[in-house]
Scaffold this motif. Structure first.
Motif, PDB file in Angstrom:
ATOM      1  N   VAL A 158       5.743  -5.598   6.444  1.00 32.91           N
ATOM      2  CA  VAL A 158       6.704  -5.326   5.377  1.00 32.91           C
ATOM      3  C   VAL A 158       6.571  -6.418   4.320  1.00 32.91           C
ATOM      4  O   VAL A 158       6.798  -7.596   4.596  1.00 32.91           O
ATOM      5  N   THR A 159       6.193  -6.014   3.121  1.00 30.77           N
ATOM      6  CA  THR A 159       5.965  -6.997   2.053  1.00 30.77           C
ATOM      7  C   THR A 159       7.224  -7.240   1.233  1.00 30.77           C
ATOM      8  O   THR A 159       7.430  -8.321   0.701  1.00 30.77           O
ATOM      9  N   ALA A 160       8.059  -6.200   1.104  1.00 29.51           N
ATOM     10  CA  ALA A 160       9.259  -6.339   0.269  1.00 29.51           C
ATOM     11  C   ALA A 160      10.314  -5.332   0.674  1.00 29.51           C
ATOM     12  O   ALA A 160       9.989  -4.243   1.169  1.00 29.51           O
ATOM     13  N   ALA A 161      11.572  -5.694   0.458  1.00 26.16           N
ATOM     14  CA  ALA A 161      12.681  -4.784   0.714  1.00 26.16           C
ATOM     15  C   ALA A 161      13.714  -4.945  -0.386  1.00 26.16           C
ATOM     16  O   ALA A 161      14.048  -6.069  -0.761  1.00 26.16           O
ATOM     17  N   ASP A 162      14.215  -3.824  -0.883  1.00 27.84           N
ATOM     18  CA  ASP A 162      15.229  -3.836  -1.936  1.00 27.84           C
ATOM     19  C   ASP A 162      16.366  -2.943  -1.462  1.00 27.84           C
ATOM     20  O   ASP A 162      16.175  -1.750  -1.232  1.00 27.84           O
ATOM     21  N   LEU A 163      17.541  -3.521  -1.284  1.00 27.40           N
ATOM     22  CA  LEU A 163      18.661  -2.814  -0.664  1.00 27.40           C
ATOM     23  C   LEU A 163      19.858  -2.800  -1.591  1.00 27.40           C
ATOM     24  O   LEU A 163      20.242  -3.832  -2.131  1.00 27.40           O
ATOM     25  N   PHE A 164      20.455  -1.622  -1.760  1.00 29.68           N
ATOM     26  CA  PHE A 164      21.642  -1.468  -2.603  1.00 29.68           C
ATOM     27  C   PHE A 164      22.670  -0.694  -1.793  1.00 29.68           C
ATOM     28  O   PHE A 164      22.366   0.386  -1.306  1.00 29.68           O
ATOM     29  N   ILE A 165      23.859  -1.246  -1.653  1.00 33.17           N
ATOM     30  CA  ILE A 165      24.869  -0.576  -0.826  1.00 33.17           C
ATOM     31  C   ILE A 165      26.217  -0.510  -1.526  1.00 33.17           C
ATOM     32  O   ILE A 165      26.738  -1.533  -1.989  1.00 33.17           O
ATOM     33  N   THR A 214       0.834  -1.198   0.000  1.00 28.29           N
ATOM     34  CA  THR A 214       0.000   0.000   0.000  1.00 28.29           C
ATOM     35  C   THR A 214       0.874   1.255   0.000  1.00 28.29           C
ATOM     36  O   THR A 214       0.577   2.263  -0.632  1.00 28.29           O
ATOM     37  N   VAL A 215       1.958   1.174   0.752  1.00 28.70           N
ATOM     38  CA  VAL A 215       2.910   2.287   0.833  1.00 28.70           C
ATOM     39  C   VAL A 215       4.282   1.769   0.422  1.00 28.70           C
ATOM     40  O   VAL A 215       4.728   0.724   0.889  1.00 28.70           O
ATOM     41  N   ILE A 216       4.920   2.517  -0.491  1.00 29.79           N
ATOM     42  CA  ILE A 216       6.300   2.179  -0.888  1.00 29.79           C
ATOM     43  C   ILE A 216       7.170   3.390  -0.593  1.00 29.79           C
ATOM     44  O   ILE A 216       6.838   4.507  -1.004  1.00 29.79           O
ATOM     45  N   LEU A 217       8.238   3.174   0.147  1.00 25.08           N
ATOM     46  CA  LEU A 217       9.163   4.261   0.472  1.00 25.08           C
ATOM     47  C   LEU A 217      10.537   3.959  -0.098  1.00 25.08           C
ATOM     48  O   LEU A 217      11.010   2.840  -0.017  1.00 25.08           O
ATOM     49  N   GLU A 218      11.160   4.995  -0.680  1.00 26.90           N
ATOM     50  CA  GLU A 218      12.548   4.880  -1.117  1.00 26.90           C
ATOM     51  C   GLU A 218      13.380   5.846  -0.295  1.00 26.90           C
ATOM     52  O   GLU A 218      12.969   7.004  -0.103  1.00 26.90           O
ATOM     53  N   GLN A 219      14.505   5.393   0.180  1.00 29.45           N
ATOM     54  CA  GLN A 219      15.323   6.246   1.030  1.00 29.45           C
ATOM     55  C   GLN A 219      16.804   6.044   0.739  1.00 29.45           C
ATOM     56  O   GLN A 219      17.326   4.950   0.941  1.00 29.45           O
ATOM     57  N   PRO A 220      17.498   7.099   0.272  1.00 33.63           N
ATOM     58  CA  PRO A 220      18.957   7.000   0.179  1.00 33.63           C
ATOM     59  C   PRO A 220      19.554   7.187   1.576  1.00 33.63           C
ATOM     60  O   PRO A 220      18.924   7.804   2.438  1.00 33.63           O
ATOM     61  N   PHE A 221      20.728   6.655   1.810  1.00 35.45           N
ATOM     62  CA  PHE A 221      21.352   6.841   3.126  1.00 35.45           C
ATOM     63  C   PHE A 221      22.865   6.769   3.019  1.00 35.45           C
ATOM     64  O   PHE A 221      23.431   6.120   2.144  1.00 35.45           O
ATOM     65  N   VAL A 222      23.500   7.483   3.953  1.00 35.85           N
ATOM     66  CA  VAL A 222      24.957   7.444   4.115  1.00 35.85           C
ATOM     67  C   VAL A 222      25.247   7.220   5.586  1.00 35.85           C
ATOM     68  O   VAL A 222      24.687   7.908   6.443  1.00 35.85           O
ATOM     69  N   TRP A 225      20.887   2.830  -0.792  1.00 39.40           N
ATOM     70  CA  TRP A 225      19.510   3.133  -1.183  1.00 39.40           C
ATOM     71  C   TRP A 225      18.661   1.953  -0.752  1.00 39.40           C
ATOM     72  O   TRP A 225      19.083   0.797  -0.930  1.00 39.40           O
ATOM     73  N   VAL A 226      17.514   2.247  -0.148  1.00 38.67           N
ATOM     74  CA  VAL A 226      16.626   1.160   0.245  1.00 38.67           C
ATOM     75  C   VAL A 226      15.201   1.488  -0.193  1.00 38.67           C
ATOM     76  O   VAL A 226      14.791   2.649  -0.207  1.00 38.67           O
ATOM     77  N   LYS A 227      14.505   0.472  -0.610  1.00 40.18           N
ATOM     78  CA  LYS A 227      13.089   0.621  -1.005  1.00 40.18           C
ATOM     79  C   LYS A 227      12.312  -0.397  -0.185  1.00 40.18           C
ATOM     80  O   LYS A 227      12.678  -1.576  -0.144  1.00 40.18           O
ATOM     81  N   MET A 228      11.291   0.083   0.523  1.00 40.26           N
ATOM     82  CA  MET A 228      10.513  -0.798   1.398  1.00 40.26           C
ATOM     83  C   MET A 228       9.048  -0.738   1.001  1.00 40.26           C
ATOM     84  O   MET A 228       8.508   0.349   0.774  1.00 40.26           O
ATOM     85  N   GLY A 229       8.401  -1.905   0.968  1.00 38.53           N
ATOM     86  CA  GLY A 229       6.972  -1.959   0.685  1.00 38.53           C
ATOM     87  C   GLY A 229       6.224  -2.391   1.935  1.00 38.53           C
ATOM     88  O   GLY A 229       6.637  -3.319   2.631  1.00 38.53           O
ATOM     89  N   PHE A 230       5.119  -1.679   2.236  1.00 38.14           N
ATOM     90  CA  PHE A 230       4.319  -1.978   3.424  1.00 38.14           C
ATOM     91  C   PHE A 230       2.880  -2.246   3.025  1.00 38.14           C
ATOM     92  O   PHE A 230       2.289  -1.491   2.247  1.00 38.14           O
TER      93      PHE A 230
END
Lengths: 803, 194
Positions: free
Chosen positions: A319-326, A193-201, A308-313
């Motif tokens: 949490v339905t899905a997580a996509d992580l790139f580091i 229902t909600v998808i969030l993308e978040q870059p991080f350092v 960068w992380v993308k999370m689906g709720f």
């Protein structure tokens, strides 16, 4: 809840008296006759090639005893860290050492040595190296991937557009090197229902252990003695022997007390072998004195992340899905691996239905990296906490409830292989913490007070917390004393002592009748695990358990053969072995031990199990005939992931005008199975809390991009938390539910104790700022002021190690 | 921070004695070979933990160096050797000092107390030492001697401080393990307030 004699009760660890009287010896406190002092010359530049070294003036000086260079030592394959190098890859890389009668002479000799170094291109920010045309940290390539299928250098470059889109916080399209996945990612996001993308350092920073890793070494009759600063004890032996190119049996390691490690002294590091090589060359005992500045260079640092992380709720918050790139900052020696662990942590703490991890390990010419308290898990904990808060807000759910819904529990499966857990009660930990902290009540308090705003944060931490297959060794002597031989190192957690209590528990010994042998391989210690990765508590309650059970079997057999009947007819209590049917008929432990010596064989250690490690074998051989010996390899069943979990609740009061905040209250809850040593656990939870507070806002590397020089080397510039940076009182507690795969139900906690803290801090700061996510640690005061005043930050998006 | 020993006073004293100060990166002497031997009396008497100790001390030698390498008193630790961490804290005439940044020659007429002097002569632990044991205050123990000396000086001046007063008084002692809470508990216990 089982009623134990020792487990779960506080006690006075034997080493604490030495610590408060000044009698406790650390490596640098030892002196031996004829000892000379060695000092190192380290690289003044970030990357270079030594062209020439002229030591003639130094060698002519009175009191100079010898010089050691890389040419005196075995070659090491790049990018592994050598002891000394002619190809320095970071400022502080050791090039040579001088030994002299006094440190003063050694320093003067150093000043007289001429070293010519040709500079090479260097890298301080991984993105600068990934950019096409950008410099590479090593001549062999800018990437070094380690894997079981084969490790090697590569050169990976991204286009300017790909770098720019990464900086803009979009899903990276640049080349990556490693990947793992489980479940159906596409479906997972489609169901969200909600998808969030978040870059991080998360910027790396130095371990800064209080004790610089000075080491002393000398040779006697072909045996090399090393007084070192080590987190582990017997685990150090094979690695140190390899570094010295000797056999384990010809090595003695003394490390009774170590002034902190935090992951930087897990196994033998190259510098620990330098005095041994030097001593062999000049035939004098050598103490290598490592300065604070050099400890910054050599003492390891946390791996940096740019990700960068993308999370689906789902609508209910699951949490339905997580996509992580580091993109990982691995330093010059490709020591890291944090990124994949970060993915693993997400899979455990938030239990997504589907997940993908992708990673690029980039080399830089900054201080070497390595494991640091929760390597990967704690960086991602910091990044994820405000994301969970944001998801809760967008779904109209309570932040605590969203976490509880996804919290690791007995049904959780983790990692790429989706392994089950031995047990997990993170939901119970959250409930307990919320109650202790009065989460409900605090939310009703006013948020603003002039220029100050309150922020409330929740954090969760995880690290795997146990391993198996190591050995236990105990002994009862004719005086009735129980000797517990532990190969566990002493870095300040007291786990060498608390896990030894397991043997006393099994044998129902009074603690005053127990003696712990540790701190030197001459104490005849068994092969034990490393002291890192929160493993010790689980692993060594098991090894002490199996050794004690072996002793128990033998004691009953001896009683039966001496007094009649069968072994099953006997029981123990009060340090006696007696007939269950007639408790007056028995033998004291001392008498049993004396009988064991008479009987010999396995009873007194003359024979021993076939599956124990060679280090344990030698220890048993040395102890044979001195009493009743209990020795065994931990072959107890174990499957699945052994989790260490923790959560924390924190309240801060942040001043919008200065960007500074005060930590008002902190509650940390451990979920580590049965609590072994309550005071020791509290120390870990509180010490971990301080580490998290440092990572959240204070600590980071700063490198000058023009010359590759580190800008902060000392304690205060590095931002180590002081008394005034942390709250006056920190509270902690534990769930204390037994784990089924440990005889006492215990699991480890050292790293989650920090992860929950840094996560609670980033959550609280975000809460104070109405949900703003910086996507960066440390969150320093200037960042907050710039945000509040609507000004640009002083760094490029996704920039690291500089500003 | 010790109010008597401001940075300005220290630098003035150093310049006045014409001696190169200890460098920030370690024990260092660029001028050692240039000075004529015997220019300064080296065999001096020091008052350490109530005892007189005669020892050969170079003019530029720090108190931490003398204690650890010449007097066998290794309880005082070197965490940084540059006046930042407090692991080397000792008490000089009742006031805490960083011994790594104190020239031994400057304490010839003073009373120096180290962690080894906290215990009574018969071995009875100082209340702070006992309290640190009871509260499990140390973790790795490397900062502990410095913490003890700062705490001892505090309690001698202010026997029943508030927890916040303790926090501020102890702020010159860094603990990387983060044992601050347990140290505060120990000090409050030793002051009879737990």
């Amino acid at each position: 809840m089982a009623d134990y004699k020792h487990i779960g009760k506080d006690f006075t660890p034997p080493d604490i008296t030495g610590k408060v009287t000044g009698k406790a010896m650390y490596a640098e406190d030892f002196r031996v006759d004829g000892m000379v002092y060695a000092r190192m010359y380290t690289s003044p530049m970030a990357h270079g090639r030594v062209v020439s070294i002229d030591t003639s003036a130094a060698e002519a000086m009175d009191g100079v005893v010898g010089i050691l260079t890389a040419d005196d030592l075995p070659a090491v394959e790049v990018p592994n860290a050598p002891i000394l190098t002619n190809s320095p890859a970071y400022v502080g890389d050791p090039i040579l050492a001088v030994a002299a009668e006094t440190e003063e002479i050694a320093e003067n000799a150093m000043a007289a040595i001429k070293v010519k170094i040709d500079p090479l291109p260097f890298v301080t920010d991984p993105l600068d190296s990934l950019l096409a045309g950008g410099p590479d940290a090593r001549e062999e390539g800018n990437i070094y991937a380690r894997s079981s299928e084969g490790s090697g250098f590569r050169t990976v470059k991204w286009t300017k557009e790909q770098i720019d889109e990464f900086r803009a916080g979009k899903e990276p399209t640049g080349e990556y090197v490693s990947e793992w996945t489980y479940g159906d990612l596409e479906k997972g996001f489609a169901d969200a229902t909600v998808i969030l993308e978040q870059p991080f350092v998360t910027i790396g920073y130095a371990h800064m252990s209080m004790e610089p890793r000075t080491a002393l070494s000398y040779w006697r009759n072909g045996t090399c003695f090393v007084h070192g600063s080590a987190q582990s004890q017997s685990f150090w032996m094979p690695g140190l022997a390899r570094l010295l190119e000797i056999e384990i049996k010809d090595l003695v390691l003394i490390s009774e007390n170590t002034g902190g490690g935090f992951g930087s002294k897990i196994g033998a590091y190259p510098i620990a072998a330098l005095p041994g090589w030097f001593s062999k060359k000049i035939n004098r005992p050598v103490q290598l004195r490592v300065t604070r500045e050099q400890e910054y260079y050599l003492g390891s640092a946390r791996v940096g992340f740019q990700g960068w992380v993308k999370m689906g709720f789902a609508a209910d918050g699951k949490v339905t899905a997580a996509d992580l790139f580091i993109v990982e900052d691995l330093g010059p020696n490709a020591t890291g691996g944090d990124a994949s662990s970060a993915g693993g942590a997400i899979s455990m703490v938030y239990d997504p239905g589907a997940m993908r991890f992708r990673g690029v390990p980039v080399l830089t010419n900054t201080t070497p990296r390595g494991a640091q308290r929760g390597p990967g898990q704690n960086q991602i904990a910091a990044a994820m906490a405000p994301v969970m808060d944001k998801a809760a807000k967008e779904l109209g759910l309570d932040r605590l409830e969203v976490r509880k819904l996804n919290a690791a529990n007995n049904a959780t499966t983790a990692y790429e292989e989706q392994e089950p857990v031995t047990s997990a009660y993170l939901k119970e930990a959250l409930d307990k913490g919320a109650q202790m902290f009065d989460w409900e009540g605090r939310q009703r308090l006013p948020k603003k007070n002039g220029s100050k705003v309150r922020g409330l944060g929740i954090g969760q931490g995880y690290h795997s917390a146990g391993t198996k297959g190591f050995d236990g060794l105990i002994r009862i002597t004719p005086d009735g004393k129980l000797h517990i031989h532990t190969g566990v190192g002493n870095l300040g957690t007291y786990s060498y002592a608390s896990t030894s209590r397991a043997a006393a528990e099994v044998l129902k010994c009074d603690w005053e009748n127990c003696e712990i042998h540790h701190g030197s391989s001459e104490q005849h210690l068994p092969w034990n695990s490393y002291q890192a990765g929160s493993v010790t508590t689980f692993t060594h309650t098991r090894t002490n358990y199996v050794a004690a059970m072996d002793a128990l079997r033998k004691m009953k057999e001896i009683a039966a053969s001496t007094m009649g009947g069968a072994a099953e007819d006997y029981d123990i209590d009060g340090q006696q072995v007696f007939l269950t049917s007639n408790s007056a008929q028995g033998m004291s432990y001392g008498a049993i031990a004396a009988r064991a010596i008479e009987l010999g064989g396995e009873y007194s250690g003359q024979t021993y199990p076939e599956d124990i490690n060679e280090i344990t074998v030698r220890s048993v051989q040395s102890l044979a005939g001195s009493g009743l010996v209990g020795v065994a390899k931990d072959n107890l069943p174990q499957e699945g992931v052994i989790p260490g979990l923790a959560c924390a609740f924190v309240e801060i009061e942040l001043d919008l005008e200065t960007g500074k905040y005060e930590i008002i209250d902190y509650v940390g809850i451990a979920e580590c199975g049965t609590v072994l040593f309550p005071q020791g656990l509290a120390q870990q939870m509180k010490g971990g809390a301080v580490w998290g507070m440092g990572m959240a806002s204070l600590e980071r590397h700063v490198y000058d991009p023009q010359n590759g020089l580190p800008a902060n080397i000392g304690y205060h510039q590095c931002g180590i938390p002081t008394y005034l940076d942390v709250p006056s009182v920190t509270q902690s507690s534990a769930v204390d539910i037994a784990d089924p795969q440990n005889p006492f139900g215990a699991r480890g906690i050292g790293e989650p104790a920090m992860g929950c803290s840094v996560a609670a801090m980033t959550s609280a700061i975000s809460d104070a700022l109405d949900g703003h996510i910086f996507g960066r640690t440390p969150i320093s005061a200037d960042m907050i002021v710039n945000h509040v005043s609507g000004r640009e930050q002083s760094f490029l998006p996704m920039q690291t190690n500089n500003f | 921070m010790n109010p008597q020993l401001s940075r300005r006073r220290f630098i003035k004293a150093v310049i006045a004695s014409s001696v190169a100060a200890a460098s920030s990166s370690g024990y260092h002497s660029a001028l050692a070979q240039d000075r004529a031997r015997g220019a300064v009396e080296r065999l001096i008497s020091l008052n350490i933990n109530g005892q007189t100790r005669r020892v050969d001390v170079a003019p530029q030698e720090t108190l931490a160096h003398t204690l650890r390498y010449k007097l066998g008193l290794t309880g005082t630790k070197l965490g940084c050797n540059r006046g930042e961490c407090g692991a080397c804290t000792v008490i000089i005439d009742g006031i805490t000092n960083y011994s790594c940044s104190t020239l031994t020659h400057s304490v010839r007429t003073r009373q120096v107390r180290t962690v080894e002097g906290l215990q009574a002569a018969d071995g009875t632990l100082h209340p702070l030492q006992q309290a640190f044991i009871d509260e499990l205050s140390p973790q790795c123990g490397f900062c502990t001697p410095g913490q003890l000396m700062s705490a001892a000086a505090l309690l001698e001046e202010n026997p029943r401080p508030t927890r916040d007063e303790v926090r501020h008084a102890m702020a010159g002692n860094i603990c990387r393990c983060g044992a601050y809470d347990h140290y505060l508990n120990g000090i409050m216990r030793a002051s009879g307030q737990v």
